[in-house]
Design an enzyme around this catalytic site. Structure first.
Site, short mmCIF file in Angstrom:
data_model
loop_
_atom_site.label_atom_id
_atom_site.label_comp_id
_atom_site.label_asym_id
_atom_site.label_seq_id
_atom_site.Cartn_x
_atom_site.Cartn_y
_atom_site.Cartn_z
N HIS A 1 -6.43 31.13 23.35
CA HIS A 1 -5.67 30.42 22.15
C HIS A 1 -4.35 29.65 22.90
CE1 HIS A 1 -7.85 31.76 18.68
NE2 HIS A 1 -8.33 32.75 19.37
N ASP B 1 2.06 24.04 23.76
CA ASP B 1 1.33 24.89 22.77
C ASP B 1 0.07 24.66 22.80
OD1 ASP B 1 1.16 26.27 20.20
OD2 ASP B 1 2.57 25.21 19.11
P1 ADQ Z 1 0.66 30.47 16.99
O1 ADQ Z 1 1.73 30.34 17.93
O2 ADQ Z 1 1.12 31.32 15.90
O3 ADQ Z 1 -0.90 30.43 17.37
P2 ADQ Z 1 0.15 27.92 15.40
O4 ADQ Z 1 -1.19 27.23 15.74
O5 ADQ Z 1 1.13 26.87 14.83
O6 ADQ Z 1 1.03 28.83 16.30
O7 ADQ Z 1 -0.37 28.78 14.06
C1 ADQ Z 1 0.68 29.39 13.35
C2 ADQ Z 1 -0.07 29.59 11.98
O8 ADQ Z 1 0.90 30.45 11.25
C3 ADQ Z 1 -0.32 28.57 11.19
O9 ADQ Z 1 -1.49 28.71 10.33
C4 ADQ Z 1 0.71 28.75 10.00
O10 ADQ Z 1 0.46 28.13 8.82
C5 ADQ Z 1 1.07 30.01 9.98
N1 ADQ Z 1 2.34 30.40 9.48
C6 ADQ Z 1 3.77 29.58 10.33
N2 ADQ Z 1 4.55 30.15 9.45
C7 ADQ Z 1 4.20 30.74 8.30
C8 ADQ Z 1 4.95 31.65 7.41
N3 ADQ Z 1 6.18 31.49 7.41
N4 ADQ Z 1 4.30 31.94 6.29
C9 ADQ Z 1 2.87 32.11 6.66
N5 ADQ Z 1 2.18 31.51 7.67
C10 ADQ Z 1 2.91 30.88 8.54
C11 ADQ Z 1 -1.54 30.48 18.63
C12 ADQ Z 1 -1.32 29.51 19.59
C13 ADQ Z 1 -1.59 28.04 18.97
C14 ADQ Z 1 -2.94 27.90 18.46
C15 ADQ Z 1 -3.25 29.27 17.49
C16 ADQ Z 1 -4.59 29.09 17.15
O11 ADQ Z 1 -0.06 29.56 20.32
O12 ADQ Z 1 -1.23 27.03 20.05
O13 ADQ Z 1 -2.99 26.71 17.65
O14 ADQ Z 1 -3.04 30.43 18.11
O15 ADQ Z 1 -5.61 29.00 18.30
#
Ligand code: ADQ
Length: 469
Positions: free
Chosen positions: A157, A365
């Site tokens: 990921h 990311d």
């Molecule tokens: P993350 O590093 O966690 O994921 P991201 O892809 O932005 O990063 O996903 C975060 C998720 O958490 C999003 O669905 C977002 O809506 C949710 N989220 C964030 N803040 C929140 C809050 N306050 N309340 C509820 N939900 C919240 C890792 C990798 C990424 C990759 C993903 C998926 O680091 O690059 O995109 O996995 O593969």
């Protein structure tokens, strides 16, 4: 249809109330179980002095959840230590932050071995196994060592860095070899796929068999980009619902006629939160007429606070926030609002929709699902503008965003200005381009594409010795 076995560090059990605030990965994996029998195996999140060698099993409809506890030492070495203090920074190109210790690495291998032992007892010969993320890279090697010849896929990921970068991590050669015990390896972008294939070729004496196939010791592994997606229609619907949550009502009331800029990230140094706040400050300094006319809301739930680099980041963010709000705030206007709670998807969708600018500027990311969610939530008649880091995997797909280099704060500040002043026709044109991509490549596309490819792989994998320290 073959059973699907998903393995990930953490397991997300459906919330009986239905009011799930599950993150993107949980939504994606639940989609993978639609219409098929399956098992989801991983760490329970609990620490116990004497964990059982057998998982705790919970049946929910056609999916069985199998949960393993860890000892405090396992948690420290496998999870906080090797996965989050050594691997995570290197994978995000932060070599200077990576803290390697042999004890942590041994703990990482030990937990993978114990998970493999418990999992192997639950596997049937025709099951498809799909392993997720950097905590579990050696799992296939351990399963092969136990004699499993099932098709095993791995999805990574987070970014896969260039060979010179991953090569700085002790043990990286073992990890690259361990990757070749999978039949199919998915990464977020073509850049990651190219980095990983080059790493294996350079470090492991492997050969290139076809454009995306690597051969090593008689085994073949396909390495391909499968950009992870979101539940596009679910997000669009959630964003259309009337906003009733207190945070949305309060935000709307406090905004008045001001424009809203939104950032949503786990509190992680890869997300560039202090850098983003300083870019916003640059914007205010270059555009004094905008003081009092725009508010930046940053939502950043705390994560991995037991890792020292995250505690230090938390202090940096608080100091930066306090300094900027102190220097530029006025009676009745606070430039940056900062909240750290987790919210249900409907609340995030409602906030994205009222934000004129989505500010998504990670330093690095894998994909960044927030960028996609922001686009999905926009009002088609009056969409906002996405400002997106060129170092997010999402930038390969979302050309309709204003693409920036987050290391250049002046560039990000200018992009904020351009986004705030962009006329409606251009906003709509840019947004439609992105919406089309997200509709075509949505979460069902992602799960089906990966699983179809995995099911279609020829079996070339054999049992072999697991990686060792
Ligand atoms: P993350 O590093 O966690 O994921 P991201 O892809 O932005 O990063 O996903 C975060 C998720 O958490 C999003 O669905 C977002 O809506 C949710 N989220 C964030 N803040 C929140 C809050 N306050 N309340 C509820 N939900 C919240 C890792 C990798 C990424 C990759 C993903 C998926 O680091 O690059 O995109 O996995 O593969």
């Amino acid at each position: 249809m073959a059973r699907l076995i998903v393995v990930s560090n953490r397991v997300s059990i459906p919330d009986p109330t239905g009011k799930s605030s599950a993150g993107g990965l949980a939504v994606a994996l639940r989609e993978a179980f639609q219409g098929r029998e399956g098992l989801w195996f991983g760490w329970s999140g609990k620490v116990s002095a004497h964990p059982s060698a057998e998982p705790k099993v919970i049946d929910k409809g056609h999916v069985r959840y199998a949960l393993m506890d860890l000892t405090a030492t396992d948690r420290r070495e496998y999870y906080s230590g090797f996965a989050n203090r050594a691997l995570w920074p290197v994978m995000h190109y932060r070599i200077g932050l990576s803290e390697f210790s042999r004890a942590d690495y041994a703990g990482y291998l030990r937990v993978n071995r114990s998970f493999a032992g418990a999992l192997a007892r639950l596997i049937r010969p025709d099951d498809l196994i799909w392993v997720h993320d950097y905590h579990l890279i050696p799992l296939a090697s351990e399963l092969r060592a136990l004699g499993l010849a099932n098709r095993i896929g791995y999805f990574h990921h987070i970014p896969w860095p260039a060979p010179e970068v991953i090569g700085t991590l002790p043990g990286s050669q073992d990890l690259l070899r361990a990757i070749t015990d999978y039949d199919l390896v998915g990464v977020q972008t073509e850049r990651d796929a190219d980095n990983l294939r080059r790493g294996i070729l350079q470090e492991c004496d492997a050969t290139q068999h076809a454009a995306d196939v690597i051969a090593l010791d008689g085994r073949q592994t396909r390495v391909k980009g499968f950009p992870i997606a979101i539940d596009m229609s679910g997000f669009e619907q959630a964003a259309r619902r009337p906003a009733t949550h207190r945070l949305i009502r309060q935000t709307v009331a406090s905004l008045g006629s001001r424009s809203l800029i939104i950032g949503v990230d786990r509190l992680d140094y890869s997300k560039g939160i202090p850098e983003r706040m300083e870019s916003f400050e640059r914007f205010l300094i270059s555009n004094p007429d905008q003081c009092g006319r725009v508010t930046y809301l940053q939502i950043a739930p705390t994560s991995r606070s037991e890792v020292p680099e995250y505690a230090s980041l938390s202090r940096t963010v608080s100091e930066t926030l306090g300094r900027i709000n102190g220097a530029h705030g006025e009676p009745g206007w606070v430039p940056i609002h900062y909240v750290t709670s987790a919210y249900p998807r409907s609340v995030l969708a409602g906030l994205y929709r009222i934000a004129r600018v989505g500010l998504v500027t990670p330093m690095r990311d894998g994909m960044n699902l927030v960028a996609k969610e922001y686009v999905a939530a926009q009002d088609p008649e009056d969409p906002g503008v996405l400002v997106l880091s060129k170092f997010a995997g999402a930038a390969e797909q979302l050309g309709g965003a204003i693409i920036v280099n987050p290391n250049d704060k002046a560039e990000v500040a200018e992009a904020i200005g351009v986004a705030l002043h962009m006329d409606r026709a251009e906003r709509i044109a840019r947004w439609r381009r992105m919406r089309e991509v997200l509709r075509r490549y949505d979460i069902s596309w992602w799960t089906n594409a990966f699983l179809k490819e995995l099911a279609g792989q020829r079996r070339t994998q054999k049992a072999r010795s697991p990686a060792s320290v």
